[in-house]
Every structure is written in structure tokens, then in C-alpha cells.
Write a protein that holds these residues in place. Structure first.
Motif, short mmCIF file in Angstrom:
data_model
loop_
_atom_site.label_atom_id
_atom_site.label_comp_id
_atom_site.label_asym_id
_atom_site.label_seq_id
_atom_site.Cartn_x
_atom_site.Cartn_y
_atom_site.Cartn_z
N VAL A 40 -8.73 -27.96 -3.26
CA VAL A 40 -8.33 -28.92 -2.55
C VAL A 40 -6.67 -28.64 -2.26
O VAL A 40 -6.41 -28.99 -1.21
CB VAL A 40 -8.47 -30.26 -3.20
N ARG A 41 -6.21 -28.23 -3.41
CA ARG A 41 -4.69 -27.97 -3.51
C ARG A 41 -4.49 -26.91 -2.54
O ARG A 41 -3.40 -27.04 -1.52
CB ARG A 41 -4.07 -27.64 -4.83
N VAL A 63 -6.39 -25.79 0.12
CA VAL A 63 -6.53 -26.20 1.46
C VAL A 63 -5.66 -27.10 1.94
O VAL A 63 -5.23 -26.98 3.23
CB VAL A 63 -8.03 -27.00 1.58
N ALA A 64 -5.16 -28.11 1.13
CA ALA A 64 -4.11 -29.01 1.67
C ALA A 64 -2.84 -28.13 1.98
O ALA A 64 -2.17 -28.45 2.78
CB ALA A 64 -3.47 -29.89 0.50
N ARG A 93 -3.19 -26.59 5.14
CA ARG A 93 -3.15 -27.60 6.18
C ARG A 93 -1.54 -27.81 6.74
O ARG A 93 -1.15 -28.04 7.83
CB ARG A 93 -3.81 -28.96 5.80
N ARG A 94 -0.87 -27.96 5.54
CA ARG A 94 0.16 -28.31 5.90
C ARG A 94 1.22 -27.00 6.68
O ARG A 94 2.02 -27.38 7.37
CB ARG A 94 1.20 -28.59 4.56
N ASP A 152 -0.66 -32.18 8.77
CA ASP A 152 -0.62 -32.91 7.59
C ASP A 152 -1.59 -34.05 7.78
O ASP A 152 -1.91 -34.87 6.49
CB ASP A 152 0.86 -33.50 7.37
N LEU A 188 -8.69 -30.99 6.09
CA LEU A 188 -8.81 -31.18 4.76
C LEU A 188 -10.14 -31.13 4.39
O LEU A 188 -10.50 -30.16 3.32
CB LEU A 188 -8.03 -32.18 4.36
N THR A 226 -12.76 -27.81 2.79
CA THR A 226 -12.64 -28.00 1.36
C THR A 226 -14.40 -28.08 0.89
O THR A 226 -14.65 -27.49 0.08
CB THR A 226 -12.30 -29.33 0.96
#
Length: 200
Positions: A154-155, A157-158, A161-162, A167, A173, A177
Motif C-alpha cells: 500500500v505504501r 502504491v501510494a 500514485r503521488r 493523490d 490506489l 494494490t
């Protein structure tokens, strides 16, 4: 942070894993039943803080164990305030926070292998009913390993994404994931099958 064992020689560290797990279940049950007022939450919180101090766990590390549930507690608190009362919100969120803190204390002062061995021994009498404690121990080990693994997914992928300027896109996201989690599960399943984990 699950499995972040902190070596030590405190009384909490020296307790057998099985005893700590039993005390954990009993403590969570007692907190759930007995804590009914904000004052009781504060008293129980002081006791838990004293246990962390006894175990030699610093406050920064202790708070790090609780940080992942802050947003969940915030949502629960809002609903409790709207549906019941602020006092009830303090009690409900306080009980959840204390339960997570107690579980974190056990994981910080107990090796994962020791906990799994304790669970396997406790389930030993169930062999006569066809239950395989070793398989259950393997399942628990995989579950414990997968929690930080999914957190890392998750981290990552986040962060991606940013970097793409998305965002606020939940699709950017959730979809990657889910795909990465399924691929990881497939790879893990193939590795287990290759080692005979699915044999009768």
C-alpha cells in the motif's frame, strides 16, 4: 510494526509466551467489561503505560505501534459523538486503543516463533479431532508476515500514485494494490505447494 521484537531482560520479556497470550486475552476482556467511564480509561491507560515502562519500551516506539489506527479511531469517535455522546466516544475509542497497546506490548516483548510454538502446543489436544496444530501455526505465521507485507504494498502504491499526481484517485490506489496483493498471494501459494504444504 507487527513482529518488531525488542530484546530485553525485563519481567515482561521473561514471561513465557503462552502466559503472555493468556494474560493478553484476559486483560482485553477485563478492559472491555470494566471500563465504562472516561476516568476508568485514564486509569487503565496509566497501567498500560507503566507496563511499557516496566518492559523498557520507549514512548516513541510505543506511539509508533498506535499510529496506524489513529484515523480509524477518529472515524469511530465522530460516529460515537453523533450517535451517542462524547463520553461514550472516549470510552469506545479508549478501549480499542488500550487493546491495541496491550497486543503491541506482547509482540514487542515476545518472539514470533515463541508465540507460534505456544499456540501450537495449546492446540495439541485437538489432534484427536482431526485438527493439525502445525498447519494452524503455519497459517498464523503467514498472517503475521502478510500484514507488514501488505502495508509495504500500500505504501509503495501510494508513493507511485503521488508521483503521478493522482493523490485523490482511489482507483489509482485500490486497483494496483489489489493486483499486487493477488500476485503476491499466488507466488506464496506456489512456494508453499512446491514445499509440500498442501500434501495430505
Amino acid at each position: 510494526m507487527i513482529g518488531l521484537y525488542q530484546p530485553g531482560d525485563s519481567l515482561v520479556h521473561r514471561l513465557p509466551a503462552g502466559v503472555k497470550l493468556l494474560l493478553l486475552f484476559a486483560s482485553i476482556a477485563a478492559v472491555t467489561v470494566a471500563v465504562r467511564e472516561p476516568l476508568a480509561v485514564a486509569i487503565a491507560g496509566g497501567v498500560v503505560a507503566a507496563l511499557f515502562a516496566l518492559a523498557g519500551i520507549g514512548w516513541r516506539l510505543a506511539l509508533a505501534q498506535l499510529r496506524p489506527i489513529v484515523w480509524m479511531l477518529a472515524v469511530i469517535a465522530i460516529f460515537q459523538v453523533l450517535l451517542t455522546s462524547p463520553q461514550r466516544a472516549v470510552v469506545v475509542c479508549g478501549v480499542l486503543l488500550l487493546s491495541v497497546a496491550l497486543a503491541a506490548l506482547v509482540t514487542l516483548t515476545t518472539r514470533i516463533g515463541d508465540m507460534l510454538d505456544a499456540v501450537t502446543r495449546a492446540l495439541g489436544p485437538l489432534r484427536r479431532f482431526g485438527v493439525d496444530p502445525d498447519r494452524i501455526g503455519l497459517l498464523l505465521a503467514l498472517a503475521i508476515r502478510c500484514v507488514p507485507l501488505l502495508t509495504d504494498i500500500v505504501r509503495e502504491v501510494a508513493e507511485a500514485r503521488r508521483a503521478r499526481g493522482l493523490d485523490w484517485s482511489m482507483t489509482a490506489l485500490v486497483t494496483p494494490t489489489l493486483v499486487r496483493a493477488l500476485r503476491t498471494a499466488d507466488a506464496m501459494g506456489e512456494a508453499l505447494a512446491a514445499r509440500g504444504a498442501d500434501d495430505d
